[in-house]
Design a protein around this motif. Sequence first.
Motif, PDB file in Angstrom:
ATOM      1  N   LYS A  30       0.928  -1.224  -0.295  1.00 27.43           N
ATOM      2  CA  LYS A  30       0.060  -0.183   0.058  1.00 27.43           C
ATOM      3  C   LYS A  30       0.703   1.268  -0.031  1.00 27.43           C
ATOM      4  CE  LYS A  30      -3.651  -2.529   0.420  1.00 27.43           C
ATOM      5  NZ  LYS A  30      -3.252  -3.817   0.342  1.00 27.43           N
ATOM      6  N   PHE A  31       0.701   2.222  -0.958  1.00 28.14           N
ATOM      7  CA  PHE A  31       1.365   3.470  -1.169  1.00 28.14           C
ATOM      8  C   PHE A  31       1.424   4.247   0.137  1.00 28.14           C
ATOM      9  CE2 PHE A  31       1.857   7.703  -2.640  1.00 28.14           C
ATOM     10  CZ  PHE A  31       3.127   7.523  -3.470  1.00 28.14           C
ATOM     11  N   LEU A  32       2.769   4.903   0.588  1.00 33.54           N
ATOM     12  CA  LEU A  32       2.861   5.319   1.828  1.00 33.54           C
ATOM     13  C   LEU A  32       2.571   4.599   3.030  1.00 33.54           C
ATOM     14  CD1 LEU A  32       2.179   9.210   1.284  1.00 33.54           C
ATOM     15  CD2 LEU A  32       4.241   8.080   1.726  1.00 33.54           C
ATOM     16  N   PHE A  33       1.587   3.909   3.172  1.00 38.69           N
ATOM     17  CA  PHE A  33       1.230   2.925   4.131  1.00 38.69           C
ATOM     18  C   PHE A  33       2.408   2.053   4.721  1.00 38.69           C
ATOM     19  CE2 PHE A  33      -2.769   4.745   4.136  1.00 38.69           C
ATOM     20  CZ  PHE A  33      -3.551   4.524   5.463  1.00 38.69           C
ATOM     21  N   ASN A  34       2.992   1.836   3.355  1.00 38.00           N
ATOM     22  CA  ASN A  34       4.255   0.783   3.876  1.00 38.00           C
ATOM     23  C   ASN A  34       5.331   1.352   4.027  1.00 38.00           C
ATOM     24  OD1 ASN A  34       4.902   1.560   1.258  1.00 38.00           O
ATOM     25  ND2 ASN A  34       4.844  -0.141   0.264  1.00 38.00           N
ATOM     26  N   SER A  35       5.501   2.671   4.193  1.00 40.04           N
ATOM     27  CA  SER A  35       6.718   3.468   4.586  1.00 40.04           C
ATOM     28  C   SER A  35       7.527   2.731   5.562  1.00 40.04           C
ATOM     29  CB  SER A  35       6.758   4.892   4.664  1.00 40.04           C
ATOM     30  OG  SER A  35       7.802   5.555   4.950  1.00 40.04           O
ATOM     31  N   CYS A  36       8.899   2.702   5.687  1.00 41.68           N
ATOM     32  CA  CYS A  36       9.508   2.237   6.787  1.00 41.68           C
ATOM     33  C   CYS A  36       9.785   3.322   7.959  1.00 41.68           C
ATOM     34  CB  CYS A  36      10.898   1.677   6.319  1.00 41.68           C
ATOM     35  SG  CYS A  36      12.099   2.802   5.869  1.00 41.68           S
ATOM     36  N   LYS A  37       9.376   4.644   7.641  1.00 43.46           N
ATOM     37  CA  LYS A  37       9.642   5.795   8.383  1.00 43.46           C
ATOM     38  C   LYS A  37       8.360   6.437   8.530  1.00 43.46           C
ATOM     39  CE  LYS A  37      14.498   6.374   7.929  1.00 43.46           C
ATOM     40  NZ  LYS A  37      15.587   7.327   7.746  1.00 43.46           N
ATOM     41  N   LYS A  38       7.829   6.667   9.736  1.00 44.39           N
ATOM     42  CA  LYS A  38       6.482   7.210   9.815  1.00 44.39           C
ATOM     43  C   LYS A  38       6.575   8.297  11.175  1.00 44.39           C
ATOM     44  CE  LYS A  38       3.612   4.739   7.571  1.00 44.39           C
ATOM     45  NZ  LYS A  38       2.439   3.783   8.118  1.00 44.39           N
ATOM     46  N   THR A  39       5.546   9.121  10.965  1.00 42.98           N
ATOM     47  CA  THR A  39       5.801  10.210  12.105  1.00 42.98           C
ATOM     48  C   THR A  39       4.403  10.312  12.633  1.00 42.98           C
ATOM     49  OG1 THR A  39       7.025  11.502  10.644  1.00 42.98           O
ATOM     50  CG2 THR A  39       5.867  12.806  12.244  1.00 42.98           C
ATOM     51  N   SER A  40       4.557  10.204  14.080  1.00 40.09           N
ATOM     52  CA  SER A  40       3.262  10.272  15.017  1.00 40.09           C
ATOM     53  C   SER A  40       3.086  11.514  15.554  1.00 40.09           C
ATOM     54  CB  SER A  40       3.459   9.163  16.046  1.00 40.09           C
ATOM     55  OG  SER A  40       3.167   7.754  15.607  1.00 40.09           O
ATOM     56  N   LEU A  41       1.699  11.893  15.376  1.00 37.23           N
ATOM     57  CA  LEU A  41       1.471  13.011  16.009  1.00 37.23           C
ATOM     58  C   LEU A  41       0.428  12.840  17.182  1.00 37.23           C
ATOM     59  CD1 LEU A  41       0.400  15.237  12.941  1.00 37.23           C
ATOM     60  CD2 LEU A  41       2.529  15.353  14.082  1.00 37.23           C
ATOM     61  N   VAL A  42       1.096  12.826  18.342  1.00 38.52           N
ATOM     62  CA  VAL A  42       0.458  12.088  19.631  1.00 38.52           C
ATOM     63  C   VAL A  42      -0.194  13.166  20.623  1.00 38.52           C
ATOM     64  CG1 VAL A  42       0.606  10.512  21.305  1.00 38.52           C
ATOM     65  CG2 VAL A  42       1.907  10.146  19.086  1.00 38.52           C
ATOM     66  N   MET A  43      -1.249  12.990  21.097  1.00 34.69           N
ATOM     67  CA  MET A  43      -1.794  13.961  22.257  1.00 34.69           C
ATOM     68  C   MET A  43      -2.242  12.895  23.277  1.00 34.69           C
ATOM     69  SD  MET A  43      -4.820  16.437  22.374  1.00 34.69           S
ATOM     70  CE  MET A  43      -5.179  17.678  23.966  1.00 34.69           C
ATOM     71  N   GLN A  44      -1.824  12.996  24.663  1.00 37.59           N
ATOM     72  CA  GLN A  44      -2.195  12.211  25.583  1.00 37.59           C
ATOM     73  C   GLN A  44      -3.119  12.925  26.741  1.00 37.59           C
ATOM     74  OE1 GLN A  44       1.990  10.685  26.268  1.00 37.59           O
ATOM     75  NE2 GLN A  44       1.331   8.601  25.914  1.00 37.59           N
ATOM     76  N   ASN A  45      -4.165  12.768  26.960  1.00 35.01           N
ATOM     77  CA  ASN A  45      -4.899  13.185  27.760  1.00 35.01           C
ATOM     78  C   ASN A  45      -5.138  12.499  29.287  1.00 35.01           C
ATOM     79  OD1 ASN A  45      -6.824  15.274  25.760  1.00 35.01           O
ATOM     80  ND2 ASN A  45      -6.490  13.066  24.941  1.00 35.01           N
ATOM     81  N   PHE A  46      -4.691  13.319  30.317  1.00 32.20           N
ATOM     82  CA  PHE A  46      -4.881  12.757  31.809  1.00 32.20           C
ATOM     83  C   PHE A  46      -6.062  13.306  32.361  1.00 32.20           C
ATOM     84  CE2 PHE A  46      -0.531  12.954  30.104  1.00 32.20           C
ATOM     85  CZ  PHE A  46      -0.182  11.854  30.400  1.00 32.20           C
ATOM     86  N   CYS A  47      -6.684  12.224  33.036  1.00 30.52           N
ATOM     87  CA  CYS A  47      -8.051  12.689  33.478  1.00 30.52           C
ATOM     88  C   CYS A  47      -8.259  11.683  34.658  1.00 30.52           C
ATOM     89  CB  CYS A  47      -9.458  12.565  32.618  1.00 30.52           C
ATOM     90  SG  CYS A  47      -9.503  10.867  31.882  1.00 30.52           S
ATOM     91  N   GLN A  48      -9.212  12.072  35.497  1.00 32.21           N
ATOM     92  CA  GLN A  48      -9.803  11.197  36.598  1.00 32.21           C
ATOM     93  C   GLN A  48     -10.506   9.732  35.909  1.00 32.21           C
ATOM     94  OE1 GLN A  48      -9.211  11.666  39.617  1.00 32.21           O
ATOM     95  NE2 GLN A  48      -9.005  13.604  40.191  1.00 32.21           N
ATOM     96  N   ALA A  49     -10.344   8.847  36.572  1.00 37.07           N
ATOM     97  CA  ALA A  49     -10.860   7.669  36.027  1.00 37.07           C
ATOM     98  C   ALA A  49     -12.354   7.875  35.775  1.00 37.07           C
ATOM     99  CB  ALA A  49     -10.400   6.499  37.173  1.00 37.07           C
ATOM    100  N   THR A  50     -12.845   8.399  36.838  1.00 33.90           N
ATOM    101  CA  THR A  50     -14.562   8.581  36.779  1.00 33.90           C
ATOM    102  C   THR A  50     -14.674   9.287  35.479  1.00 33.90           C
ATOM    103  OG1 THR A  50     -14.404  10.511  38.158  1.00 33.90           O
ATOM    104  CG2 THR A  50     -14.920   8.537  39.134  1.00 33.90           C
ATOM    105  N   ALA A  51     -13.815  10.091  34.592  1.00 33.27           N
ATOM    106  CA  ALA A  51     -14.285  10.926  33.422  1.00 33.27           C
ATOM    107  C   ALA A  51     -13.668  10.051  32.052  1.00 33.27           C
ATOM    108  CB  ALA A  51     -13.612  12.500  33.759  1.00 33.27           C
ATOM    109  N   VAL A  52     -13.154   9.145  32.291  1.00 36.42           N
ATOM    110  CA  VAL A  52     -12.349   8.523  31.079  1.00 36.42           C
ATOM    111  C   VAL A  52     -13.466   8.243  29.995  1.00 36.42           C
ATOM    112  CG1 VAL A  52     -12.522   6.188  31.761  1.00 36.42           C
ATOM    113  CG2 VAL A  52     -10.712   6.877  30.630  1.00 36.42           C
ATOM    114  N   THR A  53     -14.539   7.698  30.338  1.00 35.51           N
ATOM    115  CA  THR A  53     -15.590   7.463  29.149  1.00 35.51           C
ATOM    116  C   THR A  53     -16.201   8.689  28.590  1.00 35.51           C
ATOM    117  OG1 THR A  53     -16.406   5.686  30.348  1.00 35.51           O
ATOM    118  CG2 THR A  53     -17.808   6.485  28.737  1.00 35.51           C
TER     119      THR A  53
END
Length: 308
Positions: free
Chosen positions: A107-130
Amino acid sequence: MNKELFTKIITLLKRRGFVQLVKQDLSTPMYSYGPAGTLLRRNIAQCWWEWMITSQENTFPVESTDSEDSTWDYFLEISKQLEWSLPFSITQSRSYVHTPADRHTDKFLFNSCKKTSLVMQNFCQATAVTQTLDSAIRTRLKWWKQFSGNPAKFSATDIEKTETGYHSNIQYSFPWGVDDVETVTSLGDAPLQPYRETLLSEHQFVNGKKKSLPSVVECNAILEQGFLAFLLDAYPGYQGSSNNGTNESFCLQLHPRLTPYKIAVCYQGDKCSVLQQLAANIGKDLRQAGIITLNQVSNSSLDKKISQ
């Protein structure tokens, strides 16, 4: 989608300086990006940055010089800065060596051996995770759709449970069918478990009357896959995996926020010194205003140059 049409699109992307395959080894295929492709990647990342950092409250960027996740180098310090209040988010972009999944080896580009991730990690209370997970899926899907001329091509899968947690995939209709551009995952407190003793002894996150670890909801967009999605979306003859290839066009219609060059300044005739100077001055003023501009002289018709 008609295979012949997809081949034409790939040829067009190479000819217009977007992207081309430079190493065809199936185990480690590599791609290079020309001027237009480099600018498009930058614009996608910039729009992501503006949405994540500029418009979101208590969102903190971090960066690493290697492919490692640098979130945890700063998690404790950011927590102290916020006096242990939740929610907050940490974002980063990171490049990594990628081994294509079996279904993506051709698959074109999907098979690239180098990728770039754009990551956001949200930290919240367990009661608010859903609620946090639902909100992340909804807002991230909206983000992808706002830059699309055909928003219905973007969709989100139902939430499923896997070994790493509950997740949903943001997908696009590629020539081979729908495939992922981003994954939104509820990881629980698993990413924080290696630091549990340190955090519980030092931190003051409170859930009710007792200390507890925050839960993590991660949004992970793959730049290369989003790059291809937006380029296919910009091709008027492309209507997703069901396209019959009868409508052909060579004009890419990218969203104004994503287009590599915002303005092209073109004049005809290399002996027309007045127009040449005027075009140069206009281009200079635009660039000084922060607008990426393409200055060109045309020996062919202006209509043909504008179309290009």
